[in-house]
Write a protein that holds these residues in place. Structure first.
Motif, short mmCIF file in Angstrom:
data_model
loop_
_atom_site.label_atom_id
_atom_site.label_comp_id
_atom_site.label_asym_id
_atom_site.label_seq_id
_atom_site.Cartn_x
_atom_site.Cartn_y
_atom_site.Cartn_z
N LEU A 163 36.27 45.49 33.35
CA LEU A 163 37.68 45.81 33.15
C LEU A 163 38.15 46.70 34.30
O LEU A 163 37.42 47.59 34.75
N LEU A 164 39.37 46.47 34.75
CA LEU A 164 39.98 47.28 35.79
C LEU A 164 41.26 47.90 35.25
O LEU A 164 42.06 47.22 34.60
N VAL A 165 41.45 49.18 35.51
CA VAL A 165 42.70 49.84 35.13
C VAL A 165 43.27 50.51 36.37
O VAL A 165 42.54 51.07 37.19
N GLY A 166 44.58 50.39 36.54
CA GLY A 166 45.24 51.00 37.68
C GLY A 166 46.24 52.05 37.24
O GLY A 166 47.06 51.81 36.35
N ILE A 167 46.15 53.25 37.84
CA ILE A 167 47.12 54.30 37.60
C ILE A 167 47.47 54.91 38.96
O ILE A 167 46.89 54.55 39.98
N ALA A 181 42.18 50.84 28.02
CA ALA A 181 41.03 50.25 28.69
C ALA A 181 39.73 50.95 28.31
O ALA A 181 38.68 50.31 28.20
N THR A 182 39.80 52.26 28.10
CA THR A 182 38.61 53.00 27.67
C THR A 182 38.14 52.52 26.30
O THR A 182 36.93 52.34 26.08
N GLU A 183 39.08 52.29 25.40
CA GLU A 183 38.72 51.76 24.07
C GLU A 183 38.12 50.36 24.19
O GLU A 183 37.11 50.05 23.55
N LEU A 184 38.72 49.53 25.02
CA LEU A 184 38.19 48.18 25.21
C LEU A 184 36.79 48.22 25.80
O LEU A 184 35.89 47.49 25.35
N ALA A 185 36.59 49.06 26.81
CA ALA A 185 35.28 49.16 27.45
C ALA A 185 34.23 49.63 26.46
O ALA A 185 33.09 49.16 26.48
N SER A 186 34.61 50.56 25.59
CA SER A 186 33.68 51.05 24.59
C SER A 186 33.34 49.96 23.58
O SER A 186 32.17 49.75 23.23
N ASN A 187 34.35 49.23 23.12
CA ASN A 187 34.13 48.20 22.10
C ASN A 187 33.37 46.99 22.65
O ASN A 187 32.55 46.39 21.94
N TYR A 188 33.66 46.62 23.90
CA TYR A 188 33.02 45.45 24.49
C TYR A 188 31.82 45.81 25.38
O TYR A 188 31.19 44.93 25.94
N SER A 200 31.84 47.13 28.25
CA SER A 200 32.18 46.55 29.55
C SER A 200 32.05 47.57 30.67
O SER A 200 32.18 48.78 30.45
N LYS A 201 31.82 47.07 31.86
CA LYS A 201 31.93 47.90 33.05
C LYS A 201 33.40 48.23 33.26
O LYS A 201 34.26 47.34 33.21
N LEU A 253 44.15 47.12 44.77
CA LEU A 253 44.21 46.74 43.35
C LEU A 253 44.01 45.24 43.22
O LEU A 253 43.25 44.77 42.35
N ILE A 254 44.67 44.45 44.06
CA ILE A 254 44.54 42.99 44.02
C ILE A 254 43.11 42.58 44.28
O ILE A 254 42.53 41.75 43.56
N ASP A 255 42.50 43.17 45.33
CA ASP A 255 41.13 42.81 45.69
C ASP A 255 40.16 43.11 44.55
O ASP A 255 39.28 42.31 44.22
N LEU A 256 40.31 44.28 43.93
CA LEU A 256 39.42 44.65 42.83
C LEU A 256 39.63 43.74 41.62
O LEU A 256 38.67 43.33 40.96
N ALA A 257 40.88 43.42 41.33
CA ALA A 257 41.19 42.62 40.14
C ALA A 257 40.53 41.25 40.19
O ALA A 257 40.15 40.68 39.15
N ARG A 258 40.38 40.70 41.37
CA ARG A 258 39.79 39.36 41.50
C ARG A 258 38.33 39.34 41.08
O ARG A 258 37.76 38.26 40.85
N PHE A 259 37.70 40.51 40.99
CA PHE A 259 36.30 40.59 40.59
C PHE A 259 36.13 41.32 39.26
O PHE A 259 35.06 41.86 38.97
N HIS A 260 37.20 41.34 38.46
CA HIS A 260 37.15 41.89 37.11
C HIS A 260 37.74 40.87 36.14
O HIS A 260 38.60 40.08 36.51
#
Length: 280
Positions: free
Chosen positions: A10-14, A29-36, A38-39, A109-116
């Protein structure tokens, strides 16, 4: 990890000028990462530049140095807060941030998103700033689904699918199967206007497709009275029926047409009571 989960990353952008504790995307995203299990990767974008006018040849180098230092200081403060928040939740994350005023505000952000597997961003109106362009870049330029959330309450038990029969809606359903598999309620919402509904014609086919995965879905037909806001009937449906997530294809009509005339995607990006998971 949920059985067969495809949300491995998962990727989150702020941005460096916001409080991470108040950033819905990071909380969600933190909740999702915990539940799944996920990296999780967090990208901290540079704040808006503070550019004095006029700049001379001599003062420009001073400005660059000052801005580089300011970006680094702000980013490090945000990163420290992020580490503390994630540590409290027992979630580990990789964190990247912009280092220079010349770093593209969106390219990393775009580059990272392509690998998440999923990018999570704060909801943002189209009134300038980093948020709305970031959402549109993530939708158009990454080839990955995007979740846009107005709040940090991670609840995925009651899910609605905005179904219009388009290829992009079908891609959104496929990309979000993990969420649909774990939902208690799934509704296929199709909007009916004076010209009928392409979504309604194919909704039974979607019911059959989801059933192959053990997902029981109902069909809800939403009347769309004439008006300027295409998203309002769907917003009202989501609130009335208590849905917690909307899955939809993004920008089924051309981006130019939506910019000029409006459309479902733009309306829901401007205002939606629940997180929206989109694919393009």
């Amino acid at each position: 990890m949920h059985a067969g989960s495809r949300f491995r990353s998962l990727l989150v952008g702020i941005t460096a000028d916001e409080d991470p504790a108040q950033a819905p995307a990071l909380v969600y995203a933190t909740e999702l990462a915990s539940n799944y299990q996920s990296k999780l990767t967090v990208y901290v974008a540079a704040p808006p530049l503070m550019q004095p006018f006029p700049l001379t040849l001599g003062s420009s180098s001073i400005w660059i140095a000052q801005e580089t230092e300011r970006i680094e200081d702000m980013s490090q403060k945000v990163i420290q807060t992020i580490h503390r928040l994630l540590s409290d939740r027992g979630v580990n994350a990789g964190i990247e941030h912009a280092h220079s005023p010349f770093d593209g505000r969106f390219q990393r952000l775009i580059d990272l998103a392509r690998f998440h597997d999923l990018t999570v961003l704060n909801a943002a109106k189209s009134s300038g700033g980093w948020g709305r362009p970031a959402i549109e870049h993530a939708i158009f330029d990454t080839g990955r689904p995007v979740m846009v959330t107005p709040h940090g309450r991670e609840k995925l038990r009651n899910v609605a699918i905005a179904w219009d029969g388009s290829a992009r809606a079908a891609r959104a359903v496929r990309d979000c199967l993990d969420v649909l598999l774990n939902a208690d309620q799934v509704a296929i919402a199709t909007v009916l206007d004076t010209k009928g509904s392409d979504g309604l014609k194919s909704a039974d086919g979607l019911v059959d497709y989801l059933a192959l995965y053990g997902i029981k879905a109902s069909i809800s037909v939403i009347a769309n009275p004439p008006g300027d806001d295409e998203g309002q009937p769907l917003r009202e449906f989501l609130m009335k029926e208590g849905f917690e997530l909307l899955v939809m294809g993004a920008f089924v009509h051309s981006r130019l047409r939506q910019a000029v005339l409006g459309g479902m995607t733009r309306s829901l990006l401007d205002e939606c009571p629940v997180p929206v998971m989109m694919a393009y």
